[in-house]
Design a protein around this motif. Sequence first.
Motif, short mmCIF file in Angstrom:
data_model
loop_
_atom_site.label_atom_id
_atom_site.label_comp_id
_atom_site.label_asym_id
_atom_site.label_seq_id
_atom_site.Cartn_x
_atom_site.Cartn_y
_atom_site.Cartn_z
N ARG A 189 -0.07 0.40 -6.58
CA ARG A 189 -0.36 0.83 -7.60
C ARG A 189 0.36 0.46 -8.83
NH1 ARG A 189 -5.00 3.66 -7.37
NH2 ARG A 189 -4.59 4.47 -9.60
N ASP A 232 -6.16 -1.88 -17.64
CA ASP A 232 -6.84 -2.07 -16.33
C ASP A 232 -8.17 -2.82 -16.56
OD1 ASP A 232 -8.78 -0.24 -17.39
OD2 ASP A 232 -8.42 1.04 -15.73
N THR A 275 3.76 3.15 -5.56
CA THR A 275 3.47 2.95 -7.19
C THR A 275 4.75 2.38 -7.75
OG1 THR A 275 2.07 4.84 -7.46
CG2 THR A 275 3.26 4.12 -9.26
N ALA A 312 1.24 -6.65 -8.85
CA ALA A 312 0.15 -5.95 -8.12
C ALA A 312 -1.20 -6.36 -8.15
CB ALA A 312 0.24 -4.67 -8.20
N LEU A 351 -6.50 -5.58 -11.46
CA LEU A 351 -5.89 -4.54 -11.80
C LEU A 351 -6.85 -3.34 -12.04
CD1 LEU A 351 -3.18 -5.38 -14.46
CD2 LEU A 351 -2.89 -4.96 -12.00
N GLN A 356 -1.80 -4.20 -3.09
CA GLN A 356 -2.23 -3.28 -2.83
C GLN A 356 -1.31 -2.25 -3.44
OE1 GLN A 356 -3.20 -2.72 1.23
NE2 GLN A 356 -4.58 -4.37 1.43
N ARG A 374 -6.62 0.49 -10.44
CA ARG A 374 -5.07 0.76 -9.56
C ARG A 374 -4.04 1.06 -10.83
NH1 ARG A 374 -2.95 -3.10 -6.81
NH2 ARG A 374 -4.57 -4.63 -7.92
N VAL A 375 -4.49 1.42 -12.06
CA VAL A 375 -3.62 1.65 -13.21
C VAL A 375 -3.65 2.98 -13.57
CG1 VAL A 375 -2.66 0.99 -15.31
CG2 VAL A 375 -3.62 -0.89 -13.86
N ASP A 376 -2.28 3.75 -13.63
CA ASP A 376 -2.42 5.07 -14.23
C ASP A 376 -1.32 5.01 -15.56
OD1 ASP A 376 -3.71 6.59 -12.05
OD2 ASP A 376 -2.05 6.19 -10.70
N ARG A 394 0.77 -1.31 -0.07
CA ARG A 394 -0.12 -0.01 0.11
C ARG A 394 0.77 1.26 0.04
NH1 ARG A 394 -5.30 1.17 1.31
NH2 ARG A 394 -5.66 -0.97 1.93
#
Length: 403
Positions: A139, A91, A81, A122, A96, A137, A99-101, A78
């Motif tokens: 990212r 995503d 990234t 992840a 996933l 947890q 939690r994906v940028d 947590r």
Amino acid sequence: MHRRTSALLLCTALAIVLPGPLALADDGGDAKVVLPGVPERLSTQQKCTAFKGRATSDAPWTRHALGLDQVWTLSQGRGVTVAVVGTGVSDGPAVLAGRVDAVGDAGEDCVGRGTFQAGLVAGATTPGQGFSGVAPQARILAVRGTGVRGEPDPARLAAGVRAAAERGAGVITVTAPLDGADKAVRAALAVATAKDALVVAPAAADSVPPGTGTETPPEPAPEPPSAVLAVLDTGPQGTRPDTAPPFTRADLTAPGDALVGPGPVGDGKWTGSGSSLAAAVTAGTAALVRSYHPELNAAQVRERLLRTAYPADLPALDPYGAVAGAGIPGASPAAAARPEPVRPASPPDTAGARNTALLVAAGATGTALLVAFLAVILPRGRARGWRPGRLGTQGPGGNGGTA
């Protein structure tokens, strides 16, 4: 290949374009489901990966071998990234979702390889599935490091490392070996160092290029930069087949053979092998450490991963040891305490290079260390399903990687 533990693992060799399947078996030995192999790249004639994989509730071998259920009681990544610099990350898979940028168009993954890697890092635990990534947890930051179809692109890979660091990733993993002689790579790593990002890279290619063989052996991967944590892949027994891509230098080994993870579409599972996947597993472990020990900088996290690894010719990743192991976080240990990077032996010594980790440790340090090892280390390894394995380390003219 004769060192694999069963015909099951023979099915997991990954082709560059046409992936191979993996049959997961129940306790009676009957195949329940055959997983497709995630491609490394696509030819110009192939469409984007659209198959949804195949559903399975079986837990992959890595979950027990790495002691993930035990380490998750302490950390699940947590607040950290992890950037995946490769073919992109979708995503779409439930493991996933949310939690994906992504940087630019990296939120689309035509190939599926980057999504698979991100899942190893992840992927979340979901009801009815035994699969989970190492840091469920954490990212993901998706960064393009190849062509859209997975075409190798060293300049784009270096630019991806820089972009990931500038976007604040605490850990960065890449899809191909990094060349320490490349000026763009060195410049990107300087940015990563300044931004306190740990870069984890494969020590070898994931597959042998077409047209290579006994008469034309493949070239070893380039010498990785010293600042990079270079990871080599191993299978369930800690071994690598003799015919796989060779390497020049590696710091650590991690599971990278017959792995299970998500694809870019749907919630089915795929299988894959290669050092880039071992690097993803290691990046997930780094996220666990950075989450549990936020006071550590990137260099200290790298040091911790090496110092707490299982002793062997090449130290083997130990997630629980890395997170919970004793040590002074900010201290710089004596040089003798640091595991040295391992280079392939030249000429090859197929007998000596494949000695088990236990025999190497016992022969090197004598009876006292053997007694301590059996009394302390071995029970913990057995409790977590670890078995000492053998690693081939052949020279640049030979082979020493995965299929």
